[in-house]
Design a protein around this motif. Structure first.
Motif: not given
Ligand code: 6CS
Length: 340
Positions: A42-47, A113-117, A146-152, A269-272
């Motif tokens: 939603d943050v993406f869509a609004v921007a 995170e930095e490497t992934v971005l 990416p939205e975030g690291e997966m957690v189970i 990206i800033e938001h996540i």
């Protein structure tokens, strides 16, 4: 009629015609995504909407989860041209574009995170090869992010493949993710998003995976209170347009759409950044002793990681030469950012 009056009338007519043409060009675009207000998509869509509306006469209407159906419904509506823009995650697109399942090969992406971005910014596989694969399905891929690291999350704490025995783990509906959870020792249960909270509450499923912000915003911890950081992957998503619609835009509007997607990406990206930590703190505060958080150590991770090659093999079987080429490029791109 005097000459001056005639001239004025002609000029007035010209202005009117020009005004009508400009008004005719002001379009109303529809954009659907898979999440709720203020979530990452939603943050993406609004921007994106704000950029378009600030820089043109066009308007964008955003439809959030459930307003137009499930993830597969909004994709179908986009392919049919009812919607102009859609955000759908490879977790669902994987059944349409098998190569999109690459994100479900466990331990392919690092946890840093930095490497992934940096990878998403610079990867040829992401920015050049994926647009071609989406185009084959009538979709103009505008951004993958990416939205975030997966957690189970589960009904009991888990820290080994043995703990997953007899556990029904909800997966998004692509076949490779089922393979991942089979390899992890669990019983995969593919379900659309709308059935997850209720499924956890009623015991139809014993667990699921998602990024922390979603576990917090959707209140999943209330019905699935044991969180495990396995480090096996990232929740990735993609924003795209109906290709026929996009191809029919003027060069100016194509540029506008591309710039809006870039601006939305940078903002998201800033938001996540730091979002996972904030969300985890909220869960810990809300849940107290009812929740547990397990971060697997290297040896525990190894017990899961050593099962990844069988999932990679399955990916190659599902996708053939195209998948092989994509995987090789994906790995080369990762190596390049990890060397920096
Ligand atoms: O697990 C899911 O199905 C959902 N998870 C996220 C983070 N976004 C949308 C998706 O449908």
């Amino acid at each position: 009629m005097k000459a001056t009056t005639k001239l004025l009338t002609t000029a007035g007519m010209g202005a009117l015609v020009f005004g009508m043409a400009a008004a005719a060009q002001a379009a109303e675009w529809k954009y659907a995504h898979e999440e709720y207000e203020d979530d990452v998509q939603d943050v993406f869509a609004v921007a994106f909407k704000e950029y378009i509306e600030e820089n043109s006469d066009h308007t964008v209407t955003i439809y959030r989860f459930g307003e137009l159906g499930e993830s597969d419904d909004i994709m179908e509506q986009t392919q049919n041209g009812i919607l102009q823009f859609v955000n759908q995650s490879p977790g669902f697109t994987g059944s349409l574009i098998p190569e999109a399942q690459i994100f479900f090969i466990p331990y392919l992406l690092p946890t840093d995170e930095e490497t992934v971005l940096e990878f998403f910014d610079e990867s040829k596989a992401i920015n050049e090869m994926f647009p071609e694969l989406y185009a084959e399905q009538g979709l103009e891929l505008l951004k993958m992010y990416p939205e975030g690291e997966m957690v189970i999350t589960t009904d009991e704490p888990v820290s080994s493949p043995e703990d997953f025995e007899d556990k029904k783990i909800r997966t998004m509906t692509n076949p490779l993710l089922s393979e991942t959870y089979r390899a992890f020792g669990a019983t995969p249960t593919p379900l659309p998003w709308g059935e997850v909270y209720g499924g956890l509450q009623t015991g139809v499923i014993d667990g699921q995976e998602n990024p922390i912000f979603w576990i917090e915003s959707g209140g999943l911890y209330e019905v699935s209170p044991h969180l495990t950081f396995t480090g096996h992957g990232w929740f990735t998503t993609a924003m795209m347009a109906n290709q026929e619609f996009y191809d029919g835009l003027s060069d100016e509007d194509k540029e506008l759409v591309q710039e809006a997607a870039e601006a939305a990406y940078d903002h998201t990206i800033e938001h996540i950044t730091g979002l996972a930590e904030e969300a985890l703190a909220k869960i810990e505060e809300e849940c107290g002793d009812d929740c547990t958080v397990t971060r697997l150590d290297e040896d525990q991770i190894e017990a899961f990681r050593e099962r990844a090659p069988q999932v990679e093999e399955e990916f190659l079987e599902m996708t053939g030469d195209g998948g092989k080429e994509l995987l090789e490029q994906f790995k080369a791109d990762l190596e390049a950012v990890q060397q920096d």
